[in-house]
Design a protein around this motif. Structure first.
Motif, mmCIF file in Angstrom:
data_model
loop_
_atom_site.group_PDB
_atom_site.id
_atom_site.type_symbol
_atom_site.label_atom_id
_atom_site.label_comp_id
_atom_site.label_asym_id
_atom_site.label_seq_id
_atom_site.Cartn_x
_atom_site.Cartn_y
_atom_site.Cartn_z
ATOM 1 N N PRO A 1 0.856 -1.196 0.000
ATOM 2 C CA PRO A 1 0.000 0.000 0.000
ATOM 3 C C PRO A 1 0.889 1.242 0.000
ATOM 4 C CG PRO A 1 0.055 -0.976 2.187
ATOM 5 C CD PRO A 1 0.811 -1.915 1.278
ATOM 6 N N PHE A 2 0.550 2.217 -0.832
ATOM 7 C CA PHE A 2 1.396 3.395 -0.977
ATOM 8 C C PHE A 2 0.711 4.673 -0.548
ATOM 9 C CE2 PHE A 2 4.694 1.140 -3.013
ATOM 10 C CZ PHE A 2 5.790 1.987 -3.023
ATOM 11 N N ILE A 3 1.531 5.582 -0.047
ATOM 12 C CA ILE A 3 1.119 6.940 0.287
ATOM 13 C C ILE A 3 1.718 7.830 -0.800
ATOM 14 C CG2 ILE A 3 1.241 8.783 1.981
ATOM 15 C CD1 ILE A 3 1.856 6.501 4.074
ATOM 16 N N LEU A 4 0.887 8.587 -1.480
ATOM 17 C CA LEU A 4 1.355 9.417 -2.590
ATOM 18 C C LEU A 4 1.500 10.879 -2.199
ATOM 19 C CD1 LEU A 4 -0.783 8.165 -5.601
ATOM 20 C CD2 LEU A 4 1.552 7.537 -5.014
ATOM 21 N N PHE A 5 2.339 11.569 -2.950
ATOM 22 C CA PHE A 5 2.483 13.013 -2.837
ATOM 23 C C PHE A 5 1.478 13.686 -3.767
ATOM 24 C CE2 PHE A 5 6.649 11.499 -1.492
ATOM 25 C CZ PHE A 5 6.782 12.198 -0.311
ATOM 26 N N PRO A 6 1.281 14.997 -3.617
ATOM 27 C CA PRO A 6 0.406 15.729 -4.537
ATOM 28 C C PRO A 6 0.938 15.636 -5.969
ATOM 29 C CG PRO A 6 0.929 17.084 -2.619
ATOM 30 C CD PRO A 6 1.804 15.868 -2.558
ATOM 31 N N PRO A 7 0.075 15.887 -6.960
ATOM 32 C CA PRO A 7 0.494 15.788 -8.361
ATOM 33 C C PRO A 7 1.711 16.642 -8.726
ATOM 34 C CG PRO A 7 -1.874 15.918 -8.239
ATOM 35 C CD PRO A 7 -1.357 16.148 -6.834
ATOM 36 N N SER A 8 1.990 17.704 -8.007
ATOM 37 C CA SER A 8 3.122 18.575 -8.331
ATOM 38 C C SER A 8 4.479 17.982 -7.932
ATOM 39 C CB SER A 8 2.941 19.934 -7.653
ATOM 40 O OG SER A 8 2.885 19.775 -6.248
ATOM 41 N N LEU B 1 0.774 3.082 7.934
ATOM 42 C CA LEU B 1 -0.351 3.119 6.992
ATOM 43 C C LEU B 1 0.034 2.812 5.566
ATOM 44 C CD1 LEU B 1 -2.261 6.179 8.410
ATOM 45 C CD2 LEU B 1 -2.746 3.763 8.748
ATOM 46 N N GLY B 2 1.309 2.820 5.252
ATOM 47 C CA GLY B 2 1.739 2.530 3.891
ATOM 48 C C GLY B 2 3.207 2.837 3.696
ATOM 49 N N VAL B 3 3.635 2.674 2.456
ATOM 50 C CA VAL B 3 5.011 2.891 2.035
ATOM 51 C C VAL B 3 5.049 4.154 1.198
ATOM 52 C CG1 VAL B 3 6.842 1.914 0.592
ATOM 53 C CG2 VAL B 3 5.471 0.419 2.030
ATOM 54 N N ALA B 4 6.139 4.897 1.268
ATOM 55 C CA ALA B 4 6.290 6.103 0.461
ATOM 56 C C ALA B 4 7.706 6.180 -0.086
ATOM 57 C CB ALA B 4 5.983 7.344 1.291
ATOM 58 N N LEU B 5 7.840 6.680 -1.296
ATOM 59 C CA LEU B 5 9.155 6.972 -1.856
ATOM 60 C C LEU B 5 9.490 8.408 -1.501
ATOM 61 C CD1 LEU B 5 9.016 5.469 -5.458
ATOM 62 C CD2 LEU B 5 9.841 4.414 -3.357
ATOM 63 N N MET C 1 3.791 15.072 6.420
ATOM 64 C CA MET C 1 2.612 14.236 6.658
ATOM 65 C C MET C 1 2.830 12.819 6.130
ATOM 66 S SD MET C 1 -0.385 13.727 7.835
ATOM 67 C CE MET C 1 -1.077 15.304 8.208
ATOM 68 N N VAL C 2 3.410 12.702 4.956
ATOM 69 C CA VAL C 2 3.693 11.381 4.386
ATOM 70 C C VAL C 2 4.602 10.589 5.317
ATOM 71 C CG1 VAL C 2 4.905 10.219 2.496
ATOM 72 C CG2 VAL C 2 3.250 12.006 1.985
ATOM 73 N N LEU C 3 5.626 11.229 5.852
ATOM 74 C CA LEU C 3 6.531 10.537 6.774
ATOM 75 C C LEU C 3 5.806 10.101 8.051
ATOM 76 C CD1 LEU C 3 9.732 12.694 6.335
ATOM 77 C CD2 LEU C 3 9.389 10.334 5.569
ATOM 78 N N ARG C 4 4.930 10.948 8.580
ATOM 79 C CA ARG C 4 4.174 10.568 9.789
ATOM 80 C C ARG C 4 3.229 9.403 9.504
ATOM 81 N NH1 ARG C 4 4.050 16.245 10.579
ATOM 82 N NH2 ARG C 4 1.925 16.369 9.785
ATOM 83 N N LEU C 5 2.584 9.413 8.352
ATOM 84 C CA LEU C 5 1.663 8.331 7.998
ATOM 85 C C LEU C 5 2.416 7.017 7.782
ATOM 86 C CD1 LEU C 5 -0.666 10.312 5.592
ATOM 87 C CD2 LEU C 5 -1.195 9.555 7.919
ATOM 88 N N ALA C 6 3.585 7.086 7.157
ATOM 89 C CA ALA C 6 4.412 5.886 6.987
ATOM 90 C C ALA C 6 4.886 5.377 8.348
ATOM 91 C CB ALA C 6 5.592 6.181 6.073
#
Length: 75
Positions: free
Chosen positions: A11-18, A51-55, A42-47
């Motif tokens: 499961p992935f956590i995405l950044f905004p389209p920009s 809640l998921g993986v993020a690049l 926020m992505v780092l806190r959620l990871a």
């Protein structure tokens, strides 16, 4: 290190389209996106909450607690 295809079912956590990392994250995805549009902190806190993986760039991990960085060999 891992190859990006080894994360295809995570499961992935995405950044905004920009954010440039969004396109790289979406390549070869098979699993669902659990969250879409968070800013870096926020992505780092959620990871960290599991809640998921993020690049993220390795510099983003400086001072971050509860997350582990694993280099990707093909990006």
């Amino acid at each position: 290190s891992l190859r990006s295809d080894e994360l295809a079912d995570e499961p992935f956590i995405l950044f905004p389209p920009s954010y440039g990392l969004r396109d790289q994250t979406l390549q070869g995805r098979r699993a669902g996106v659990v969250l879409d549009g968070g800013e870096m902190a926020m992505v780092l806190r959620l990871a960290a909450a599991g809640l998921g993986v993020a690049l993220v760039p390795c510099l983003a991990l400086d001072g971050s607690e509860g997350v582990a960085g694993v280099p990707l060999s093909d990006i």
